[in-house]
Design a protein around this motif. Structure first.
Motif, PDB file in Angstrom:
ATOM      1  N   ASP A 109       1.683  18.820   7.420  1.00 16.38           N
ATOM      2  CA  ASP A 109       1.078  19.772   6.724  1.00 16.38           C
ATOM      3  C   ASP A 109       0.416  20.292   7.193  1.00 16.38           C
ATOM      4  N   TYR A 110      -0.185  19.706   8.516  1.00 18.63           N
ATOM      5  CA  TYR A 110      -1.382  20.257   9.633  1.00 18.63           C
ATOM      6  C   TYR A 110      -0.846  20.437  10.876  1.00 18.63           C
ATOM      7  N   TYR A 170      -9.363   7.693  16.946  1.00 19.68           N
ATOM      8  CA  TYR A 170      -7.694   7.363  17.567  1.00 19.68           C
ATOM      9  C   TYR A 170      -8.078   6.858  19.144  1.00 19.68           C
ATOM     10  N   TYR A 192      -4.744   6.922  22.183  1.00 21.14           N
ATOM     11  CA  TYR A 192      -3.514   7.298  22.496  1.00 21.14           C
ATOM     12  C   TYR A 192      -3.533   6.869  23.884  1.00 21.14           C
ATOM     13  N   PHE A 225       0.882   8.067  20.096  1.00 14.92           N
ATOM     14  CA  PHE A 225      -0.590   7.017  18.901  1.00 14.92           C
ATOM     15  C   PHE A 225      -0.398   5.979  18.842  1.00 14.92           C
ATOM     16  N   GLY A 250      -7.218  13.920   4.249  1.00 16.16           N
ATOM     17  CA  GLY A 250      -6.787  14.594   4.707  1.00 16.16           C
ATOM     18  C   GLY A 250      -6.902  14.681   6.034  1.00 16.16           C
ATOM     19  N   PRO A 251      -5.830  15.374   7.120  1.00 13.94           N
ATOM     20  CA  PRO A 251      -6.247  15.697   8.660  1.00 13.94           C
ATOM     21  C   PRO A 251      -7.339  16.351   9.144  1.00 13.94           C
ATOM     22  N   ILE A 288      -9.545  18.085  12.645  1.00 13.03           N
ATOM     23  CA  ILE A 288      -9.309  18.133  14.313  1.00 13.03           C
ATOM     24  C   ILE A 288      -9.553  17.146  14.873  1.00 13.03           C
ATOM     25  N   GLN A 289      -9.013  16.158  15.564  1.00 16.61           N
ATOM     26  CA  GLN A 289      -9.282  15.172  16.585  1.00 16.61           C
ATOM     27  C   GLN A 289      -9.782  16.132  18.141  1.00 16.61           C
ATOM     28  N   ASP A 349      -6.104  25.258  14.672  1.00 17.33           N
ATOM     29  CA  ASP A 349      -5.646  24.502  13.653  1.00 17.33           C
ATOM     30  C   ASP A 349      -4.713  25.606  12.546  1.00 17.33           C
ATOM     31  N   ASP A 409      -0.454   8.592   7.449  1.00 13.36           N
ATOM     32  CA  ASP A 409      -1.679   9.429   7.510  1.00 13.36           C
ATOM     33  C   ASP A 409      -2.802  10.187   8.509  1.00 13.36           C
ATOM     34  N   TYR A 410      -2.695  10.023   9.811  1.00  9.47           N
ATOM     35  CA  TYR A 410      -3.774  10.573   9.447  1.00  9.47           C
ATOM     36  C   TYR A 410      -3.481  10.910  11.776  1.00  9.47           C
ATOM     37  N   LYS A 411      -2.571  10.531  12.641  1.00  8.03           N
ATOM     38  CA  LYS A 411      -2.460   9.964  13.221  1.00  8.03           C
ATOM     39  C   LYS A 411      -1.405  11.179  13.892  1.00  8.03           C
ATOM     40  N   LEU A 412      -1.533  12.115  14.882  1.00  6.70           N
ATOM     41  CA  LEU A 412      -0.434  13.066  15.765  1.00  6.70           C
ATOM     42  C   LEU A 412       0.537  12.651  16.434  1.00  6.70           C
ATOM     43  N   ARG A 448     -13.643   8.386  11.849  1.00  5.37           N
ATOM     44  CA  ARG A 448     -12.638   8.153  12.649  1.00  5.37           C
ATOM     45  C   ARG A 448     -12.652   8.237  14.252  1.00  5.37           C
ATOM     46  N   ILE A 495      -1.660  21.432  14.997  1.00  2.23           N
ATOM     47  CA  ILE A 495      -2.722  21.640  15.591  1.00  2.23           C
ATOM     48  C   ILE A 495      -2.581  22.470  16.907  1.00  2.23           C
ATOM     49  N   ASN A 530       1.001  16.954  12.215  1.00  6.23           N
ATOM     50  CA  ASN A 530       1.187  15.702  11.669  1.00  6.23           C
ATOM     51  C   ASN A 530       1.825  15.533  10.198  1.00  6.23           C
ATOM     52  N   TYR A 556      -5.758   3.995  14.954  1.00  2.98           N
ATOM     53  CA  TYR A 556      -6.955   4.863  14.595  1.00  2.98           C
ATOM     54  C   TYR A 556      -7.675   3.213  13.843  1.00  2.98           C
ATOM     55  N   GLU A 563      -3.888   1.121  11.259  1.00  4.89           N
ATOM     56  CA  GLU A 563      -2.514   2.120  11.332  1.00  4.89           C
ATOM     57  C   GLU A 563      -2.494   1.056  13.232  1.00  4.89           C
ATOM     58  N   ARG A 605      -3.235  24.968   8.329  1.00  2.00           N
ATOM     59  CA  ARG A 605      -2.812  24.063   7.352  1.00  2.00           C
ATOM     60  C   ARG A 605      -0.881  24.096   6.910  1.00  2.00           C
TER      61      ARG A 605
END
Lengths: 116, 113
Positions: free
Chosen positions: B31-32, A33, A35, A45, A101-102, A104-105, B49, B98-101, A31, B34, B93, A48, A56, B51
């Motif tokens: 749900d997450y 991204y 920003y 954001f 699922g999400p 660590i980025q 982080d 989706d997975y964007k913060l 993945r 960081i 998140n 990604y 998206e 959850r």
């Protein structure tokens, strides 16, 4: 250095010019991204990728912005016909999707764009 | 030193003291979470982080606490050092996004010698 790498670190351009930034993610991260961060604010954001697929795009990403990740490795972000409002730090991050699922980025140092 | 309320943009703390940085997040479905540290001219650096199925998580000198009832997140730094001076961001998140913060505006921590 095995972290996220961005190039260039700084870019100064004149209004109306096109610019392109490159991001090399951490090896094996699927993945990626993008920003944007303006002074005194948190990152916002933009878009990604999951492998090579762009999944998206934010409303912030006008039609002057385009991002690619052609082989699922490095990515480029191009801004056409730059405007002064595009001046910001452009950050790239990558992560490893292990089980959905999400996760660590990890961020690169960013490319600081100044549009004169 | 402690930042209280919804958000205080700055926190000054004496070297050696504990720091508490607070963050109110926006969406009960998040749900997450960081925490990142950002030094001048650098990108955000991952700290810790958590959850949503946890209330507390500890790392090296750092602890994150999550209170879902009041949608509050805090970062505690033990024995604050000069190298801890930076801007700290919490990010969330939201599963529907989706997975964007989504990042807060950040808290600037200054450590006094």
């Amino acid at each position: 250095d095995t972290g996220v790498s961005q190039d260039p670190r700084h870019k100064i351009t004149k209004r109306g010019q096109n610019v392109t930034f490159r991001c090399d993610p951490i090896s094996e991260h699927n993945r990626l991204y993008w920003y944007r961060q303006t002074l005194g604010q948190g990152p916002e954001f933009l878009t990604y990728f999951q492998n090579e697929a762009q999944l998206e795009k934010s409303r912030l990403l006008s039609d002057r912005f385009s991002a690619e990740r052609p082989k699922g490795s490095f990515s480029t972000l191009e801004i056409q016909r730059t405007e002064q409002g595009d001046s910001a730090m452009y950050l790239c991050a990558s992560s490893l999707d292990l089980a959905g699922g999400p996760d660590i980025q990890y961020f690169g140092a960013g490319t600081r764009l100044s549009v004169l | 030193g402690e930042s209280v309320g919804l958000h205080l943009p700055t926190l000054s703390v004496q070297e050696g003291d504990n720091s508490i940085i607070n963050c109110a997040y926006s969406n009960s479905a998040s749900d997450y979470f960081i925490w990142y540290k950002q030094e001048s001219g650098k990108g955000p650096q991952f700290i810790i982080d958590i959850r949503s199925n946890m209330d507390k998580r500890q790392g090296q000198r750092v602890t994150v606490l999550l209170n879902k009832t009041v949608k509050h997140l805090s970062l505690q730094i033990a024995a604050t050092q000069p190298g801890d001076s930076a801007v700290y961001f919490c990010a969330e998140n939201i599963p529907s996004n989706d997975y964007k913060l989504s990042f807060g505006a950040g808290t600037t921590v200054t450590v006094r010698a």
